[in-house]
Design a protein around this motif. Sequence first.
Motif, mmCIF file in Angstrom:
data_model
loop_
_atom_site.group_PDB
_atom_site.id
_atom_site.type_symbol
_atom_site.label_atom_id
_atom_site.label_comp_id
_atom_site.label_asym_id
_atom_site.label_seq_id
_atom_site.Cartn_x
_atom_site.Cartn_y
_atom_site.Cartn_z
ATOM 1 N N ASP A 38 -100.752 29.498 177.215
ATOM 2 C CA ASP A 38 -100.718 28.223 177.927
ATOM 3 C C ASP A 38 -102.079 28.056 178.595
ATOM 4 O O ASP A 38 -102.411 28.791 179.524
ATOM 5 C CB ASP A 38 -99.606 28.216 178.980
ATOM 6 C CG ASP A 38 -98.220 28.160 178.353
ATOM 7 O OD1 ASP A 38 -98.129 27.827 177.154
ATOM 8 O OD2 ASP A 38 -97.240 28.460 179.057
ATOM 9 N N ARG A 72 -95.552 23.633 169.507
ATOM 10 C CA ARG A 72 -94.512 23.722 170.534
ATOM 11 C C ARG A 72 -93.650 24.967 170.405
ATOM 12 O O ARG A 72 -92.792 25.223 171.248
ATOM 13 C CB ARG A 72 -93.616 22.486 170.487
ATOM 14 C CG ARG A 72 -94.382 21.176 170.663
ATOM 15 C CD ARG A 72 -93.447 20.008 170.865
ATOM 16 N NE ARG A 72 -92.667 20.146 172.093
ATOM 17 C CZ ARG A 72 -91.852 19.218 172.570
ATOM 18 N NH1 ARG A 72 -91.705 18.092 171.913
ATOM 19 N NH2 ARG A 72 -91.169 19.415 173.686
ATOM 20 N N ARG A 78 -100.291 25.959 173.929
ATOM 21 C CA ARG A 78 -100.159 24.640 174.547
ATOM 22 C C ARG A 78 -101.363 24.378 175.457
ATOM 23 O O ARG A 78 -101.865 25.302 176.105
ATOM 24 C CB ARG A 78 -98.864 24.547 175.345
ATOM 25 C CG ARG A 78 -97.620 24.770 174.482
ATOM 26 C CD ARG A 78 -96.337 24.678 175.286
ATOM 27 N NE ARG A 78 -95.161 24.947 174.447
ATOM 28 C CZ ARG A 78 -93.910 24.889 174.875
ATOM 29 N NH1 ARG A 78 -93.655 24.564 176.149
ATOM 30 N NH2 ARG A 78 -92.913 25.147 174.047
ATOM 31 N N TRP A 95 -96.661 20.297 178.216
ATOM 32 C CA TRP A 95 -95.617 19.909 177.275
ATOM 33 C C TRP A 95 -96.008 18.712 176.406
ATOM 34 O O TRP A 95 -95.368 18.409 175.412
ATOM 35 C CB TRP A 95 -94.302 19.587 178.011
ATOM 36 C CG TRP A 95 -94.385 18.412 178.955
ATOM 37 C CD1 TRP A 95 -94.704 18.447 180.262
ATOM 38 C CD2 TRP A 95 -94.133 17.040 178.627
ATOM 39 N NE1 TRP A 95 -94.683 17.190 180.809
ATOM 40 C CE2 TRP A 95 -94.323 16.296 179.813
ATOM 41 C CE3 TRP A 95 -93.769 16.363 177.467
ATOM 42 C CZ2 TRP A 95 -94.166 14.919 179.859
ATOM 43 C CZ3 TRP A 95 -93.615 14.985 177.514
ATOM 44 C CH2 TRP A 95 -93.815 14.275 178.702
ATOM 45 N N ASN A 98 -98.751 18.288 171.832
ATOM 46 C CA ASN A 98 -98.648 19.594 171.196
ATOM 47 C C ASN A 98 -98.881 19.544 169.689
ATOM 48 O O ASN A 98 -98.229 20.243 168.915
ATOM 49 C CB ASN A 98 -97.280 20.222 171.509
ATOM 50 C CG ASN A 98 -97.249 20.753 172.936
ATOM 51 O OD1 ASN A 98 -98.217 21.337 173.400
ATOM 52 N ND2 ASN A 98 -96.145 20.524 173.628
ATOM 53 N N GLY A 137 -93.760 22.379 181.068
ATOM 54 C CA GLY A 137 -94.087 22.863 179.735
ATOM 55 C C GLY A 137 -94.598 24.278 179.659
ATOM 56 O O GLY A 137 -94.881 24.775 178.561
ATOM 57 N N ARG A 139 -94.482 28.439 179.817
ATOM 58 C CA ARG A 139 -93.511 29.447 179.401
ATOM 59 C C ARG A 139 -93.786 30.751 180.136
ATOM 60 O O ARG A 139 -94.943 31.202 180.185
ATOM 61 C CB ARG A 139 -93.610 29.662 177.892
ATOM 62 C CG ARG A 139 -93.295 28.414 177.078
ATOM 63 C CD ARG A 139 -93.907 28.472 175.699
ATOM 64 N NE ARG A 139 -95.364 28.439 175.742
ATOM 65 C CZ ARG A 139 -96.149 28.519 174.661
ATOM 66 N NH1 ARG A 139 -95.607 28.611 173.471
ATOM 67 N NH2 ARG A 139 -97.463 28.493 174.793
#
Length: 671
Positions: A38, A72, A78, A95, A98, A137, A139
């Motif tokens: 990310d 995604r 991302r 999010w 993507n 978005g 993780r």
Amino acid sequence: MDGRSGILCVVLILVSLEVACAVNGRFHPGQCGNEAFDIVFAIDTSSSIWKPDFDRQLKFIRDVSNQFDIGRSDLQTRIGVISFADSYYLQFHLWQNNRPDLLDRALNRVHHRAGRKTNTGDTLKYIAKYMFQHRYGSRPFANHVVIVITDGRSQDRKKTIEAAKLMRASGIHVFAIGVGDGVEYRELEEIATRPPEDYVFEVDDFKSLDAMKYIIANKTCQGTLRTTTTTTPLPTVPSRPIPGVINPVTQYTRPPPVTVTHVDGVTIPNQPDVQADIDPSLNVTNCGGKPADIYFALDASNSIWPEDFKKQLNFVRDLISLFDVSATKTRIGLVTFSDTVRPIFDFNTKQEKSNLIALMNNITFMSGRTKTSDALKFIHEQGFSRDVARREVAHIILVFTDGISKTPHETAREAELAKRDGIYLFSIGIGMSVERTELEDIASEPVDDYVFHVSNFSVLNTIKNILAIKTCALQPEDYVADTDVKKCDINMNTDLMFVYDSAQLGIPRTRKITKFVYDVTANLNLESGHLKVGRLLENCISNADTYLTSQRQNMDFDEIYFPDFRRMIRRLASQGFAEPYGARRYAKKVAVLFIDDATENLKQAADEIVRLTNTHTFVVAIGDMDVFAAANLASKPANDYIVHIPSYKYLHTAKYTLLQKLCNIFSKPVQ
């Protein structure tokens, strides 16, 4: 952000930074393994950044993102973007966008705001608190990377430091990369993860960011991926004979085993601890009596521990012991460098091993940034100047460093200039922070003969003999800087003024500069009548004398006007280049200003430079002083108009450097 099992990594790039998975100095998409990333980019949109440089930040985001698998799914990358100036401006969350095509369209919608402030602190705080939340978005199992791009100091340093602490407390790794002269190195250190030698970088401008992408990519992968190691032995390798050396090496040696890193199924060979050396029992002392002029440049930046610096000194002592040191055989010079260049001894020093070693015993650790380019420039221009270097022997520089120089392109340029003048360069990289490309840029060719790399300072001694052998094998080349300097051909009227403030310099320094000016003018052609030379050095104190005939109050004894360098610039404009004082109306105007660490109010003096219209202004900067102050006084490009000398002891070595720069200007037409 508490309780996350993933590793959080923030790359704060005060400039643009290319972060991607890379191995051995080149991008290899996918070699970061099956890892999720990310990545949030925070880009500076303040008014100190021009629109073309802002666009380079956006291009940088595209280039970095293209190295990752954008998508995604759980194992894809991302991207999020936030910009900042007076405040922070969210462009899009992790999010969104993507797909590569969606990301490209989103970047096209990002506009430059040209704000008046650089609110780095609030931006970092917002990123730490919100950008990596699951609802936006992010993780928890992904590697979290933040790339912050800026070119100056933050508006509120305290807020920036507190936000950086918040990130580190959350397990975030922070890389700080500064762009341009407006960045404060200390603030970069306060933002970055420890140790700073692994997380702090600087570049000159936004165009130079491209040179950093592989370096940052390597460190990003190293800092975020889980690794395991095994060891694989290598077969014996024959040492290559060195031409021109008595008793060439024919022994076989076994290099150490190579460590192999397994990164999620990818096998990566690491740099071995040592390079294969020749048999240490061989007699490689004295170079067979062959003379040479050798300079050592030792890294003393803050990335080196004092104990490792001592190991570097011990290695050089051992290496010097292999040469036949004397005024007629091998001569040795040595400098240490970090923010500044510190000459320890030169070719005019008493050339006896015991004397040189005694001088080395008094060397103190400097700390600071790695300005390799300044060390190369000093050794080339002053260490091997015509006054001291011998034309008939090989000229050699051995550069030791454990990291990337502050300005890699300047380092490469200075190395190239030295090589053009017939100087051989060896580059010795120590540790895993060294960039192989820069070692090769420094070294002579073929690089296999001139580049050495060991994993740490403790194993430096393993390359001592082979380095000595290769040094001894070198033959002298034609040395351009050592040839007789012809007097400049001046075919147009030129007025040249030398300016130095005797009041601030004092008598001893004024005498040395006066002798230097005499030596320079002795090499100029004054016979044709095209060139006229003048000098300004008087800067008298006003209201200094108080005679007994005048009754004065106690406070009156404080009424003394101490003139500064501003007055010298005013006099140069109103008198030095004025027709009533002999200047010619349509002549080319050239000024040479001498300044040192005693010269006051240089900023105000720079404001007076506007008086010198259509004037080529050179600056001879002497001692440990602010180079930016000199650049503000000099014409542009500053590199063509500045001569920097570490101390008055080396002033004489800069004579031909200044002459060459003057001749280049004399030959240009009047603007």
